[in-house]
Scaffold this active site. Structure first.
Site, PDB file in Angstrom:
ATOM      1  N   GLU A 215       0.823  -1.231   0.000  1.00 54.55           N
ATOM      2  CA  GLU A 215       0.000   0.000   0.000  1.00 54.55           C
ATOM      3  C   GLU A 215       0.847   1.268   0.000  1.00 54.55           C
ATOM      4  O   GLU A 215       0.626   2.182   0.803  1.00 54.55           O
ATOM      5  CB  GLU A 215      -0.970  -0.012   1.195  1.00 54.55           C
ATOM      6  CG  GLU A 215      -1.995  -1.117   1.092  1.00 54.55           C
ATOM      7  CD  GLU A 215      -3.105  -1.072   2.144  1.00 54.55           C
ATOM      8  OE1 GLU A 215      -2.992  -0.323   3.132  1.00 54.55           O
ATOM      9  OE2 GLU A 215      -4.085  -1.824   1.985  1.00 54.55           O
ATOM     10  N   GLU A 338      -5.414  -8.420  -0.451  1.00 54.81           N
ATOM     11  CA  GLU A 338      -6.144  -8.147   0.800  1.00 54.81           C
ATOM     12  C   GLU A 338      -7.599  -7.904   0.429  1.00 54.81           C
ATOM     13  O   GLU A 338      -7.897  -6.974  -0.332  1.00 54.81           O
ATOM     14  CB  GLU A 338      -5.600  -6.920   1.535  1.00 54.81           C
ATOM     15  CG  GLU A 338      -4.269  -7.139   2.197  1.00 54.81           C
ATOM     16  CD  GLU A 338      -3.818  -5.949   3.052  1.00 54.81           C
ATOM     17  OE1 GLU A 338      -4.666  -5.299   3.693  1.00 54.81           O
ATOM     18  OE2 GLU A 338      -2.603  -5.678   3.048  1.00 54.81           O
TER      19      GLU A 338
HETATM   20  O1  AHR Z   1      -5.004  -6.056   6.961  1.00 55.04           O
HETATM   21  C1  AHR Z   1      -4.918  -4.953   7.811  1.00 55.04           C
HETATM   22  C2  AHR Z   1      -4.242  -3.770   7.144  1.00 55.04           C
HETATM   23  O2  AHR Z   1      -5.042  -3.281   6.119  1.00 55.04           O
HETATM   24  C3  AHR Z   1      -2.928  -4.070   6.469  1.00 55.04           C
HETATM   25  O3  AHR Z   1      -1.850  -3.999   7.333  1.00 55.04           O
HETATM   26  C4  AHR Z   1      -2.839  -2.996   5.436  1.00 55.04           C
HETATM   27  O4  AHR Z   1      -2.109  -3.384   4.316  1.00 55.04           O
HETATM   28  C5  AHR Z   1      -4.267  -2.661   5.126  1.00 55.04           C
HETATM   29  O5  AHR Z   1      -4.496  -1.297   5.140  1.00 55.04           O
END
Ligand code: AHR
Length: 545
Positions: A215, A338
């Site tokens: 990110e 994610e």
């Molecule tokens: O999964 C939790 C968090 O969400 C992770 O650390 C990050 O990559 C995202 O913003």
């Protein structure tokens, strides 16, 4: 076998006719957004058309991967808890390890997440007594570094999981990234491979898949930078890493979600710098049922998987635009590394570890409607299996997770079930299922089909699995499956998740409030199977050839 094209002229005519009749048809590329006024369908029967010759792609099981971050109790107390009565001599929680092995989770992203952007992998290798206790600035927590790269690799081997390694491109350098590749993948005779051997591991791990940072578009990220800066750094890291091991598959950081002000622009600028050096681009997304997003309207929330498909389509458009402008023969794939529902445990003490070890962070409690949406999201991933090759449910244990632990064992949250079903039942090739369903109107989304269907067919043995979501909150729907080539011979299993209360949750005291039930047996006559899907439900039905 050559897949049939989803838009043959007869298919297009079929879709047009259905649209005119006010019935949304969904294939992998059309999911029922018709701008014209809808005519109320005369029946609530949903027609599904399945042809085992009409498929989207071969299913890469990494589509159902997951994620473990050094965050809260995911690693410490989640998978690693020395001293626990449930742990082995490595300190690995055997109940959790066995569960993950049984589920067959194919790939796990590690060690972060936001954590990775401040992580020095060298702090987590070597004799445990020499490892420093570190302040993890991403989550304001203490990390004892007792679990690091070598422990993760050993755990993966025992769990039958492939590692998807995250690299620090925040505070970390391209040189440090290449050093970790050397530590993991070179057999011997170099500085970092010798260090691994000195640490007691003779054979290289041969880690194939790597994420170039996390990110990096987000101002919350340690080391956040401009897209062009990141693109250059990712290209440099990729080059150095491939000098060490040319066989790597590398994922560049795409946008953190459609909500960011740089959405898609970030992706374009990054890829303009590193397209030739990477194989894939990442996407992230967390879904919410809040006043700001859905107005707290559960019927809108259950349509949000269609928004995931829109995000995939938009991101692919950028990838292909950059590739096209370069006349590149290469097509990138996507790593949706994610995704989940996450909105309750997202502020204050839920994200601030107060400089404790293994604090209770992001311990989202999932209800029935979250599980239904997770089912829908799995359907969306299946429909995009031609370009999404990795996806990670974020996360796996204790942190926004299907599995929760306490000192005495583990508990399965509601979202465990659709995820586990994908792992158990999705095999072979993804079907290009055509669904005619009545629709309902959702603000800013148009007409959404009540029933969403995806499926797989396994060419070895011919088992067919259909994954069916009924988004209707009040009514059942008759689903009629039309077998266009050959009806399967017998039913293997049919399982259902439903309930009266969309807000019902599982707890350690009441772990079965939301649990699989038997679906009323689907009946087959000739080339047609019928089954009734109760309101608010997600089901998987599997047949043998
Ligand atoms: O999964 C939790 C968090 O969400 C992770 O650390 C990050 O990559 C995202 O913003």
């Amino acid at each position: 076998m050559k897949p049939l094209t989803p838009f043959s002229s007869s298919r297009r005519k079929f879709l047009q006719q259905a649209s005119a009749a006010g019935i949304a048809c969904s294939t992998n590329v059309v999911f029922g957004r018709f701008a014209s006024a809808q005519v109320a369908p005369t029946t609530s029967t949903v027609r599904v058309y399945v042809d085992s010759r009409r498929t989207i792609a071969s299913l890469d099981r990494n589509l159902f991967g997951s994620f473990l971050e050094h965050l809260g109790r995911a690693i410490y107390e989640g998978i690693y808890e020395p001293g626990s009565k449930l742990s082995d001599s490595n300190g690995f929680r055997t109940d959790v390890l066995n569960e993950i092995k049984k589920m067959g989770v194919p790939i796990i992203r590690y060690p972060g997440g936001n954590f990775v952007s401040g992580y020095n992998w060298l702090d987590g290798v070597g004799p445990k007594q020499d490892r420093p206790v570190e302040l993890d600035k991403a989550w304001n927590s203490l990390d004892s570094n007792q679990f690091g790269t070598d422990e993760f690799m050993a755990w993966c081997k025992m769990a039958g999981v492939e590692p998807l390694m995250g690299l620090n491109l925040g505070t970390g350098t391209a040189e440090e990234a290449a050093a970790l590749v050397e530590y993991c993948n070179v057999e011997k005779g170099t500085k970092w491979s010798n260090l691994r051997r000195k640490n007691g591991i003779q054979l290289p791990y041969k880690v194939q898949k790597w994420c170039l940072g996390n990110e990096m578009d987000g101002p919350w990220q340690i080391g956040h930078m401009l897209a062009t800066e990141y693109g250059l750094k990712a290209a440099d890291a990729a080059r150095q890493m491939r000098y060490v091991d040319p066989s790597l598959q590398l994922v560049a950081c795409g946008s953190s979600g459609p909500f960011t002000p740089t959405y898609l622009e970030w992706d374009r600028e990054v890829l303009e710098q590193c397209y030739d050096y990477v194989d894939a681009l990442s996407l992230h997304r967390y879904f919410e049922n809040t006043p700001d997003t859905t107005g707290g309207d559960s019927s809108k929330f259950l349509a949000m998987n269609l928004s995931m498909e829109q995000q995939i389509a938009e991101t692919l458009a950028v990838c292909d635009m950059v590739g096209g402008r370069r006349h590149s023969p290469k097509k990138l794939w996507l790593s949706f590394d994610e995704w989940n529902v996450w909105y309750r445990a997202r502020s204050g003490s839920d994200v601030n570890g107060n400089r404790q070890e293994a604090p209770h962070l992001l311990e989202e409690v999932y209800d029935l409607e979250d599980a239904l949406l997770v089912g829908g999201l799995i359907n969306s991933l299946l429909r995009n299996a031609d370009r999404v090759k990795i996806a990670c449910l974020a996360q796996l244990v204790n942190v926004i997770a299907p599995i929760m632990t306490n000192a005495n064992g583990l508990m399965r949250q509601t979202i465990y079930y659709p995820y586990n079903w994908a792992l158990q039942y999705a095999r072979g090739r993804v079907l290009n299922v055509l669904t005619e369903s009545p629709t309902y109107e959702v603000s800013k989304m148009g007409d959404v089909p009540y029933v969403d269907v995806a499926g797989t067919v396994n060419p070895e043995g011919g088992k067919v699995s259909l994954f069916i979501l009924n988004r209707d909150l009040t009514k059942p729907h008759q689903v009629e499956v039309n077998w266009e080539d050959k009806a399967p011979s017998h039913l293997l299993s049919s399982v259902l998740l439903t309930g009266e209360d969309l807000k019902a949750v599982n707890t350690f005291d009441q772990p079965q409030r939301v649990a699989p039930q038997a679906l009323e047996k689907p009946s087959t006559a000739g080339s047609r199977t019928t089954v009734e899907m109760p309101p608010r439900s997600y089901a998987v039905i599997q047949w043998d050839a």
